[in-house]
Scaffold this motif. Structure first.
Motif, PDB file in Angstrom:
ATOM      1  N   UNK A 381     -26.347  -1.172   2.816  1.00  0.00           N
ATOM      2  CA  UNK A 381     -27.676  -0.616   2.521  1.00  0.00           C
ATOM      3  C   UNK A 381     -27.541   0.847   2.113  1.00  0.00           C
ATOM      4  N   UNK A 382     -28.582   1.346   1.424  1.00  0.00           N
ATOM      5  CA  UNK A 382     -28.588   2.744   0.985  1.00  0.00           C
ATOM      6  C   UNK A 382     -28.567   3.689   2.173  1.00  0.00           C
ATOM      7  N   UNK A 383     -29.316   3.318   3.234  1.00  0.00           N
ATOM      8  CA  UNK A 383     -29.344   4.177   4.410  1.00  0.00           C
ATOM      9  C   UNK A 383     -27.953   4.347   4.994  1.00  0.00           C
ATOM     10  N   UNK A 384     -27.211   3.269   5.056  1.00  0.00           N
ATOM     11  CA  UNK A 384     -25.867   3.332   5.631  1.00  0.00           C
ATOM     12  C   UNK A 384     -24.940   4.161   4.739  1.00  0.00           C
ATOM     13  N   UNK A 385     -25.108   4.048   3.412  1.00  0.00           N
ATOM     14  CA  UNK A 385     -24.317   4.882   2.522  1.00  0.00           C
ATOM     15  C   UNK A 385     -24.653   6.350   2.718  1.00  0.00           C
ATOM     16  N   UNK A 386     -25.956   6.622   2.887  1.00  0.00           N
ATOM     17  CA  UNK A 386     -26.376   8.005   3.117  1.00  0.00           C
ATOM     18  C   UNK A 386     -25.816   8.552   4.418  1.00  0.00           C
ATOM     19  N   UNK A 387     -25.585   7.658   5.367  1.00  0.00           N
ATOM     20  CA  UNK A 387     -25.028   8.070   6.660  1.00  0.00           C
ATOM     21  C   UNK A 387     -23.514   8.238   6.613  1.00  0.00           C
ATOM     22  N   UNK A 388     -22.908   7.966   5.467  1.00  0.00           N
ATOM     23  CA  UNK A 388     -21.466   8.176   5.323  1.00  0.00           C
ATOM     24  C   UNK A 388     -20.628   6.946   5.570  1.00  0.00           C
ATOM     25  N   UNK A 389     -21.278   5.800   5.738  1.00  0.00           N
ATOM     26  CA  UNK A 389     -20.518   4.568   5.952  1.00  0.00           C
ATOM     27  C   UNK A 389     -19.701   4.254   4.706  1.00  0.00           C
ATOM     28  N   UNK A 390     -18.412   4.021   4.877  1.00  0.00           N
ATOM     29  CA  UNK A 390     -17.537   3.658   3.776  1.00  0.00           C
ATOM     30  C   UNK A 390     -17.081   4.830   2.925  1.00  0.00           C
ATOM     31  N   UNK A 391     -17.577   6.015   3.227  1.00  0.00           N
ATOM     32  CA  UNK A 391     -17.236   7.185   2.419  1.00  0.00           C
ATOM     33  C   UNK A 391     -15.779   7.587   2.653  1.00  0.00           C
ATOM     34  N   UNK A 392     -15.030   7.682   1.578  1.00  0.00           N
ATOM     35  CA  UNK A 392     -13.640   8.102   1.688  1.00  0.00           C
ATOM     36  C   UNK A 392     -12.667   6.988   1.940  1.00  0.00           C
ATOM     37  N   UNK A 393     -13.129   5.745   1.959  1.00  0.00           N
ATOM     38  CA  UNK A 393     -12.207   4.632   2.210  1.00  0.00           C
ATOM     39  C   UNK A 393     -11.268   4.462   1.022  1.00  0.00           C
ATOM     40  N   UNK A 394      -9.981   4.334   1.307  1.00  0.00           N
ATOM     41  CA  UNK A 394      -8.975   4.127   0.267  1.00  0.00           C
ATOM     42  C   UNK A 394      -8.542   2.671   0.285  1.00  0.00           C
ATOM     43  N   UNK A 395      -8.717   2.007  -0.853  1.00  0.00           N
ATOM     44  CA  UNK A 395      -8.364   0.601  -0.987  1.00  0.00           C
ATOM     45  C   UNK A 395      -6.842   0.512  -1.110  1.00  0.00           C
ATOM     46  N   UNK A 396      -6.199  -0.098  -0.093  1.00  0.00           N
ATOM     47  CA  UNK A 396      -4.742  -0.052  -0.012  1.00  0.00           C
ATOM     48  C   UNK A 396      -4.050  -0.649  -1.224  1.00  0.00           C
ATOM     49  N   UNK A 397      -4.637  -1.663  -1.864  1.00  0.00           N
ATOM     50  CA  UNK A 397      -3.983  -2.287  -3.013  1.00  0.00           C
ATOM     51  C   UNK A 397      -3.931  -1.340  -4.216  1.00  0.00           C
ATOM     52  N   UNK A 398      -4.796  -0.342  -4.207  1.00  0.00           N
ATOM     53  CA  UNK A 398      -4.784   0.635  -5.295  1.00  0.00           C
ATOM     54  C   UNK A 398      -3.848   1.796  -5.002  1.00  0.00           C
ATOM     55  N   UNK A 399      -3.348   1.887  -3.767  1.00  0.00           N
ATOM     56  CA  UNK A 399      -2.492   3.005  -3.375  1.00  0.00           C
ATOM     57  C   UNK A 399      -1.048   2.735  -3.770  1.00  0.00           C
ATOM     58  N   UNK A 400      -0.255   3.841  -3.851  1.00  0.00           N
ATOM     59  CA  UNK A 400       1.172   3.702  -4.117  1.00  0.00           C
ATOM     60  C   UNK A 400       1.814   2.912  -2.994  1.00  0.00           C
ATOM     61  N   UNK A 401       2.683   1.968  -3.342  1.00  0.00           N
ATOM     62  CA  UNK A 401       3.362   1.104  -2.373  1.00  0.00           C
ATOM     63  C   UNK A 401       2.395   0.182  -1.620  1.00  0.00           C
ATOM     64  N   UNK A 402       1.131   0.097  -2.084  1.00  0.00           N
ATOM     65  CA  UNK A 402       0.165  -0.764  -1.415  1.00  0.00           C
ATOM     66  C   UNK A 402      -0.143  -0.306   0.002  1.00  0.00           C
ATOM     67  N   UNK A 403      -0.086   1.030   0.213  1.00  0.00           N
ATOM     68  CA  UNK A 403      -0.256   1.556   1.574  1.00  0.00           C
ATOM     69  C   UNK A 403      -0.947   2.905   1.478  1.00  0.00           C
ATOM     70  N   UNK A 404      -2.147   2.989   2.027  1.00  0.00           N
ATOM     71  CA  UNK A 404      -2.905   4.246   1.968  1.00  0.00           C
ATOM     72  C   UNK A 404      -2.543   5.189   3.108  1.00  0.00           C
ATOM     73  N   UNK A 405      -2.168   4.625   4.245  1.00  0.00           N
ATOM     74  CA  UNK A 405      -1.833   5.464   5.403  1.00  0.00           C
ATOM     75  C   UNK A 405      -3.034   6.047   6.109  1.00  0.00           C
ATOM     76  N   UNK A 406      -4.213   5.492   5.856  1.00  0.00           N
ATOM     77  CA  UNK A 406      -5.410   6.023   6.507  1.00  0.00           C
ATOM     78  C   UNK A 406      -5.412   5.739   8.010  1.00  0.00           C
ATOM     79  N   UNK A 407      -6.274   6.455   8.715  1.00  0.00           N
ATOM     80  CA  UNK A 407      -6.435   6.242  10.159  1.00  0.00           C
ATOM     81  C   UNK A 407      -7.471   5.159  10.394  1.00  0.00           C
ATOM     82  N   UNK A 408      -7.141   4.229  11.254  1.00  0.00           N
ATOM     83  CA  UNK A 408      -8.061   3.135  11.567  1.00  0.00           C
ATOM     84  C   UNK A 408      -8.519   3.155  13.021  1.00  0.00           C
ATOM     85  N   UNK A 409      -8.104   4.143  13.773  1.00  0.00           N
ATOM     86  CA  UNK A 409      -8.541   4.278  15.162  1.00  0.00           C
ATOM     87  C   UNK A 409      -9.817   5.123  15.213  1.00  0.00           C
ATOM     88  N   UNK A 410     -10.569   5.044  16.314  1.00  0.00           N
ATOM     89  CA  UNK A 410     -11.747   5.915  16.450  1.00  0.00           C
ATOM     90  C   UNK A 410     -11.362   7.383  16.289  1.00  0.00           C
TER      91      UNK A 410
END
Length: 447
Positions: A381-410
């Protein structure tokens, strides 16, 4: 008032209407004739009867406390209790939890109170004490505390599971063990002396007879009594003995302590990479009547707990063996389970995933209110996007070596290292992969 349990009167639960001494001239079983007259004559159990052992120390100091005697049948629990009363000048009263209830217990406690008023204590021996329910066990407590009775309970079941904590806190648990080969030989020699002649058995048959007793002294004396009744012209060998006597069934209770002891032995034999021991304990349980389906479940559990990812095929072997048993049934299907056991025992071992899972559960309990980081949340939803949901997510298949290295913990939880694969089996490869991703994460500054 006359003592309800004085000499010459029946014990609680004894048949009424039988005159004292009516059976004095009746034949007595060998086991009864050989009952020790003192604790010094008891065969075996040096771990509790020795001078520096618990009972020896109690008797030496003149301070006997309430006891729970825990051990298998035929190792001397009743005899020791009776002799304790004799050596301490206490009145000995014996009841069985199988045949006694609240009315009988009230009579026992009332008679003990009268004895105490007359200057004599009471040693109350309760056979099969674990068969009393919680309320009945609680009934002993006030009489133990005020000194009306000194309780000696006997049980073949683990007191930790079968007796109340309050009762255990007021009594010392003493563990009696099966009689060993030397103990059984001493008992056989004592029987030969009592009967006035040697056993009509060859040495190998004599050893076989002791093996049939399976550590049970009373069983050995009963077997000896049978053998001595045979009219033989020459000593019997082991084959002739086996044809005349039936081997005792192995001690095994599918719902009791021995059940858990044997499954523990089986599990630890597999963990210890000993296929011979694993097959032995597997066979012991089957011979005792264990359900092969229970064993199939436990064997499958071993594959995920102790082999884990060191050999991912182990779990499939166990499931296939389980399925084969379901199709074939017993006894043919049991061989499939035996095959799986051998495979597990010889497979590379790792509990890394098992430990990682446990650590993850513990971390989840400590941080259970922390939300996931917003960049890995969906934003439908737009509200959730406005709240920053999904913002900055790196799609691993688009990353070098298929690995973004993002943090997935709280966000408030520092990154832990839960899974630590070992250098055995397939986990060698998994460790290389784990190290590879850790290096990439460090290189990209996301660790």
């Amino acid at each position: 008032m006359a003592d309800l349990f004085s000499q010459g009167e029946p014990e609680a639960g004894a048949p009424a209407g039988i005159a004292p001494g009516a059976h004095d001239s009746a034949p007595r079983p060998l086991a009864d004739r050989l009952r020790p007259a003192s604790l010094a004559e008891v065969i075996g159990q040096a771990q509790i009867l020795g001078e520096e052992a618990p009972l020896g120390a109690m008797l030496g100091s003149g301070q006997l406390s309430s006891l729970i005697l825990w051990g298998p049948p035929g190792v001397g629990k009743t005899t020791i209790a009776r002799l304790l009363a004799r050596e301490t000048d206490l009145a000995f009263v014996q009841i069985s939890a199988i045949f006694s209830g609240v009315p009988e217990l009230r009579k026992v406690f009332e008679a003990a109170k009268h004895r105490r008023q007359n200057g004599q204590g009471t040693l109350l021996f309760v056979d099969e004490i674990h068969r009393f329910n919680k309320a009945q066990q609680d009934g002993f407590l006030p009489h133990m505390e005020d000194g009306t009775i000194l309780l000696v309970g006997a049980t073949t079941e683990n007191p930790s599971f079968e007796l109340n904590a309050a009762l255990l806190s007021r009594a010392q648990v003493l563990v009696l063990t099966r009689l060993g080969p030397d103990d059984l030989e001493a008992l056989a020699a004592r029987a030969e002396e009592e009967l006035g002649r040697p056993l009509p058995l060859e040495p190998e048959a004599r050893e076989a007879l002791k093996a049939m007793a399976d550590g049970d002294g009373r069983a050995l004396l009963n077997l000896i009594e049978q053998v001595m009744g045979w009219k033989t012209k020459a000593p019997l060998g082991p084959d002739a003995l086996a044809s005349r006597l039936t081997r005792r069934a192995a001690k095994f209770d599918k719902s009791g302590d021995e059940h858990y002891n044997l499954i523990s032995a089986l599990h630890k034999s597999v963990r210890g990479s000993d296929p011979d021991a694993a097959l032995y304990w597997f066979a012991r349980m089957l011979e005792g009547g264990e359900d092969p389906r229970f064993l199939a479940r436990r064997i499958t559990r071993m594959s995920v707990e102790d082999i884990g990812l060191a050999d991912p095929a182990a779990q499939q072997h166990c499931l296939a063996a389980w399925e084969t048993y379901e199709r074939l049934g017993s006894p043919e299907g049991e061989l499939a389970l035996a095959n799986a056991l051998v495979y597990l025992a010889l497979a590379p071992k790792s509990n890394a995933a098992y430990k990682a899972y446990g650590a993850a559960r513990a971390l989840a309990r400590r941080t259970g209110s922390e939300p996931p980081p917003k960049h890995i949340l969906n934003a439908p939803t737009k509200l959730m996007k406005d709240e920053g949901y999904g913002s900055g997510y790196a799609y691993d298949h688009d990353a070098e070596d298929g690995f973004s290295g993002q943090n997935y913990f709280p966000d408030g939880v520092p990154r832990p290292a839960l899974y630590a694969p070992v250098e055995r089996g397939f986990e060698r490869d998994l460790k290389k992969r784990l190290d590879y991703f850790a290096q990439l994460r460090a290189k990209r500054g996301t660790s």
